[in-house]
Scaffold this motif. Structure first.
Motif, PDB file in Angstrom:
ATOM      1  N   ASN A  68      -2.367  -2.308  -3.923  1.00  0.00           N
ATOM      2  CA  ASN A  68      -2.586  -0.857  -3.794  1.00  0.00           C
ATOM      3  C   ASN A  68      -3.926  -0.421  -4.367  1.00  0.00           C
ATOM      4  OD1 ASN A  68      -1.651   1.715  -2.860  1.00  0.00           O
ATOM      5  ND2 ASN A  68      -1.075   2.283  -4.933  1.00  0.00           N
TER       6      ASN A  68
ATOM      7  N   ILE B  26       0.874  -1.177   0.000  1.00  0.00           N
ATOM      8  CA  ILE B  26       0.000   0.000   0.000  1.00  0.00           C
ATOM      9  C   ILE B  26       0.907   1.221   0.000  1.00  0.00           C
ATOM     10  CG2 ILE B  26      -1.715   1.331   1.281  1.00  0.00           C
ATOM     11  CD1 ILE B  26      -2.794  -1.279   2.396  1.00  0.00           C
ATOM     12  N   LYS B  27       0.743   2.085  -1.000  1.00  0.00           N
ATOM     13  CA  LYS B  27       1.626   3.236  -1.165  1.00  0.00           C
ATOM     14  C   LYS B  27       1.627   4.130   0.076  1.00  0.00           C
ATOM     15  CE  LYS B  27       4.488   5.781  -3.483  1.00  0.00           C
ATOM     16  NZ  LYS B  27       5.849   5.240  -3.739  1.00  0.00           N
TER      17      LYS B  27
END
Length: 345
Positions: free
Chosen positions: A316, A87-88
């Motif tokens: 993401n 997940i960014k």
């Protein structure tokens, strides 16, 4: 057909680690720990009539929690949650509220955070020959995810040499969910590099990644690239031998339809592993960072000594509106089925 439940004598956070053994009428044997829902052994008969273990792991349950192993941790054979892959910036928003997760690997959150579902002792709900259902209830705020999340994972071994993984999940508050399993496979009788394994992925596109392997949302056609596995091809035929593969492939199929995600075979064993899934993507990883001491039989595991096919929603996706939704809300049910099927070529 049989299911056995075996006590290991090991306790983690006050809960006993159990081994569950599944055996079908063909003699195929699968051993699963309720710690991390780890597939520890997957023993099948190869074309020579020899029993062969096709997954990487350890002979001793204590090795899965050793400091040496965790210092360069590859998630051998474990379930991944609450959120697979990256997940960014470890950050996402639901209904206008932003949640900040733990950050590692260049500032992004990987595989659910510092202590994901892979390090939890799951409850054994039921055993029906030859299957087992495990459950983990993740409390609200764990790794800073919202909502109490109840996850059930059923492993079932069939007489068609299929190991079926059925995931279900529900929540009492909106949350982010993306589950997968992280088994490392090697189909060669004596292990070693998987460069000569023949591989196929029915995917016309793969997902662009930034420098830290986080997908950006852009689809790239595989045609004319080293990522083209639409036809049978040796894994090492086109790869950069210093990188291998660590890419997410968008499967040519409708989301929710149980169809082929990949097919891999190896000449010496005569074994073929077909992966089927209801999920939209399969992340193909050839174990570039694998460095494990004293695996099964005392064998060290090295880079490119295994491959993973991680079926899931797009990594993401919580931050990419165009991707398949990974927000689960109260009253909704998360479902996923993935099948590992073994045949002779």
């Amino acid at each position: 057909m049989e299911t056995k439940l075996i006590k290991t004598g090991k306790f983690i956070d006050g809960k006993e680690v159990l081994a569950i053994e599944l055996t079908n009428t063909l003699g195929t044997y699968v051993k699963i720990y309720n710690y991390g829902a780890i597939i520890n052994k997957f023993i099948v008969e190869n074309k020579h009539g020899v029993k062969q273990d096709i997954v990487l792991g350890f002979d001793d349950i204590d090795q899965y929690t050793s400091d040496d192993y965790l210092s360069n941790y590859p998630y051998l054979g474990a379930v991944i949650g609450r959120y697979a892959n990256r997940i960014k910036n470890g950050r996402f928003s639901i209904d206008g509220k932003t949640y900040q997760l733990s950050q590692a690997n260049g500032g992004d959150c990987l595989h659910g955070g510092d202590i994901g579902f892979d390090k939890k002792v799951w409850d054994v709900l039921s055993t029906i020959d030859p299957s087992v259902t495990l459950q983990y209830i993740s409390p609200a705020g764990e790794e800073n995810f919202p909502g109490n999340l109840t996850v059930q994972l059923t492993f079932k071994l069939t007489d068609d040499n299929e190991l079926i993984l059925d995931f279900k999940a529900s929540t009492d508050a909106p949350t982010a969910v993306n589950l997968t399993h992280h088994s490392y496979f090697n189909l060669a009788p004596k292990g070693g590099s998987i460069a000569n394994h023949i591989h196929r992925i029915p995917a016309s596109n793969y997902l662009e990644q930034d420098d830290n392997y986080v997908v950006t949302g852009k689809l790239i056609p595989v045609e004319g690239t080293i990522h083209d596995f639409l036809g049978d091809k040796a894994i090492g035929q086109d790869w950069n031998p210093d990188e291998g593969y660590d890419q997410t492939y968008v499967l040519d199929k409708p989301y929710g339809e149980l169809t082929l995600a990949s097919e891999t075979s190896e000449a010496d064993s005569g074994l073929k592993l077909s992966v089927y899934t209801t999920e939209p993507v399969a992340h193909f990883y050839t174990a570039k960072y694998l460095d494990v001491k004293r695996g099964k039989g005392g064998e060290d595991y090295h880079p490119y000594g295994a491959f993973c096919v991680e079926t899931q929603h797009q990594p993401n996706a919580i931050n990419v509106p165009e991707f398949t939704g990974t927000v689960l809300r109260p009253g909704e049910n998360y479902k996923q089925t993935t099948i590992y099927k073994i045949e002779h070529t």
